[in-house]
Design a protein around this motif. Structure first.
Motif, short mmCIF file in Angstrom:
data_model
loop_
_atom_site.label_atom_id
_atom_site.label_comp_id
_atom_site.label_asym_id
_atom_site.label_seq_id
_atom_site.Cartn_x
_atom_site.Cartn_y
_atom_site.Cartn_z
N THR A 40 0.64 -1.23 -0.02
CA THR A 40 0.11 0.15 -0.44
C THR A 40 0.76 0.62 -0.83
O THR A 40 0.27 2.37 -0.06
CB THR A 40 -1.04 -0.01 1.19
OG1 THR A 40 -0.32 -0.17 2.83
CG2 THR A 40 -1.63 -1.17 1.33
N GLU A 102 -9.70 8.66 -7.68
CA GLU A 102 -8.61 7.43 -7.31
C GLU A 102 -9.19 6.41 -6.36
O GLU A 102 -10.26 6.50 -4.89
CB GLU A 102 -7.46 8.53 -6.64
CG GLU A 102 -6.08 7.04 -6.80
CD GLU A 102 -4.37 7.35 -5.86
OE1 GLU A 102 -4.21 6.42 -5.32
OE2 GLU A 102 -4.14 8.98 -5.04
N GLU A 104 -8.97 2.73 -4.10
CA GLU A 104 -8.33 2.02 -3.64
C GLU A 104 -8.85 0.48 -2.78
O GLU A 104 -9.53 0.74 -2.27
CB GLU A 104 -6.49 2.42 -2.92
CG GLU A 104 -7.26 3.34 -1.88
CD GLU A 104 -5.69 4.07 -1.00
OE1 GLU A 104 -4.93 3.86 -1.17
OE2 GLU A 104 -6.04 4.01 0.32
N MET A 106 -7.79 -2.63 -0.31
CA MET A 106 -7.00 -3.45 1.14
C MET A 106 -8.10 -4.64 0.62
O MET A 106 -8.98 -4.34 2.39
CB MET A 106 -5.88 -2.59 1.94
CG MET A 106 -5.09 -3.60 2.53
SD MET A 106 -4.13 -2.72 3.74
CE MET A 106 -5.60 -2.43 4.57
N VAL A 122 -14.74 -3.43 -4.35
CA VAL A 122 -14.14 -2.51 -5.76
C VAL A 122 -15.91 -1.79 -6.85
O VAL A 122 -16.04 -0.98 -6.82
CB VAL A 122 -13.19 -2.40 -6.48
CG1 VAL A 122 -13.15 -1.50 -8.00
CG2 VAL A 122 -11.73 -2.74 -6.21
N SER A 140 -6.09 4.79 -9.92
CA SER A 140 -5.71 3.61 -9.53
C SER A 140 -4.40 3.49 -9.51
O SER A 140 -3.66 3.54 -10.75
CB SER A 140 -6.49 2.25 -9.46
OG SER A 140 -6.43 1.38 -8.12
N LYS A 141 -3.53 4.33 -8.47
CA LYS A 141 -1.82 3.65 -8.33
C LYS A 141 -2.04 2.56 -7.65
O LYS A 141 -2.15 2.33 -6.28
CB LYS A 141 -0.94 5.00 -8.06
CG LYS A 141 -1.58 6.36 -8.25
CD LYS A 141 -1.06 7.87 -7.82
CE LYS A 141 -0.88 8.71 -8.41
NZ LYS A 141 -0.40 9.89 -8.22
N ILE A 142 -1.01 1.67 -8.07
CA ILE A 142 -0.68 0.63 -7.38
C ILE A 142 0.93 0.04 -8.01
O ILE A 142 1.25 0.38 -9.03
CB ILE A 142 -1.50 -1.02 -8.68
CG1 ILE A 142 -2.97 -0.54 -8.00
CG2 ILE A 142 -1.52 -2.29 -7.91
CD1 ILE A 142 -4.11 -1.27 -9.11
N ASN A 146 2.74 -5.49 -6.60
CA ASN A 146 1.08 -6.20 -6.44
C ASN A 146 0.74 -6.05 -7.53
O ASN A 146 -0.44 -6.39 -7.86
CB ASN A 146 0.22 -4.47 -6.22
CG ASN A 146 -0.82 -5.43 -4.44
OD1 ASN A 146 -1.19 -5.99 -4.78
ND2 ASN A 146 -1.05 -3.85 -4.00
N SER A 149 -3.23 -7.30 -7.53
CA SER A 149 -4.57 -6.09 -7.67
C SER A 149 -4.07 -5.24 -9.42
O SER A 149 -5.12 -5.07 -9.55
CB SER A 149 -4.00 -4.88 -6.55
OG SER A 149 -4.29 -5.17 -4.94
N GLU A 169 5.17 2.39 -8.77
CA GLU A 169 4.42 2.04 -9.43
C GLU A 169 4.11 2.61 -10.75
O GLU A 169 4.41 2.99 -11.07
CB GLU A 169 3.84 2.77 -8.19
CG GLU A 169 3.64 4.43 -8.43
CD GLU A 169 2.89 5.27 -7.27
OE1 GLU A 169 2.08 4.60 -6.33
OE2 GLU A 169 2.36 6.17 -7.37
N THR A 171 0.43 4.15 -12.61
CA THR A 171 -1.22 4.29 -12.97
C THR A 171 -2.18 3.65 -13.81
O THR A 171 -1.80 3.70 -15.13
CB THR A 171 -1.14 5.96 -12.74
OG1 THR A 171 0.08 6.58 -11.92
CG2 THR A 171 -2.37 6.44 -12.96
#
Length: 208
Positions: A40, A102, A104, A106, A122, A140-142, A146, A149, A169, A171
């Protein structure tokens, strides 16, 4: 965000409830995990800082946060804290355009992973955002590492628009279209999704 302070979104596998003070201690225990910190991109906070953040986010109109509950556990009679599985968030980061958010998610509890809770959370959040917050584009920034995700968001329809080698990461972006809205309504049909008062839901489940 004050708008969702008394909103519960009930799905087929997931229940989304407002982030309350009573959730903070367990949330804080999750975030001591180095794995979750890396996934995260979070820095560890003290318990006091976590309580302060919960309070500030509750008042911040640019942040919409729900705690993700495992509905299977809720149906078995477990209390709300025992049902906690993770969280899902929206951030309205564009000061001149509140139609872009944005998103996210978890899933912190290992036993709740791989069961579709994150995907449903989501879907529920996106449909809520479209119908009640006027969102017309999601980002979304991942983290590059990951993979679960990244795969999930790409299956939903997100596509990569940029990457940062410095922050490691990606985007991703997904404009809202009628096809997307229709697909979300189908996946989150009235039979599988309902909006309820958190106050009334807590009383009905014995969590008040």
């Amino acid at each position: 965000m004050k708008q969702n302070k008394d909103t519960v979104i009930v799905g087929g596998k997931a229940v989304l409830v407002p982030y309350e003070e009573k959730h903070v201690e367990k949330y804080h225990s999750w975030m001591q995990s180095s794995e979750l910190q890396e996934l995260t991109a979070s820095e560890p906070l003290t318990l006091l800082e976590e309580y302060e953040m919960q309070s500030s986010w509750r008042q911040d109109e640019d942040k919409c946060t729900f705690i993700l509950l495992d509905e299977q556990r809720c149906d078995s009679g477990a209390d709300e804290i025992e049902c906690m599985a993770g969280d899902v968030n929206l951030f309205l980061n564009e000061p001149d355009d509140r139609s872009v958010a944005e998103i996210e998610v978890m899933v912190a509890e290992p036993s709740c992973r791989g069961r579709g809770l994150g995907r449903e959370a989501v879907d529920l959040m996106m449909l809520y955002a479209i119908q009640h917050l006027g969102i017309v584009k999601f980002t979304s920034k991942i983290g590059m590492a990951n993979t679960p995700s990244l795969n999930m968001f790409k299956k939903i329809g997100f596509s990569e628009v940029s990457r940062s080698e410095v922050f490691r990461e990606l985007t991703l972006e997904l404009p809202v279209s009628e096809d997307l809205a229709t697909a979300l309504r189908h996946r989150c049909s009235p039979a599988a999704m309902s909006l309820r008062s958190y106050t009334e839901w807590s009383k009905s489940t014995g969590n008040s």
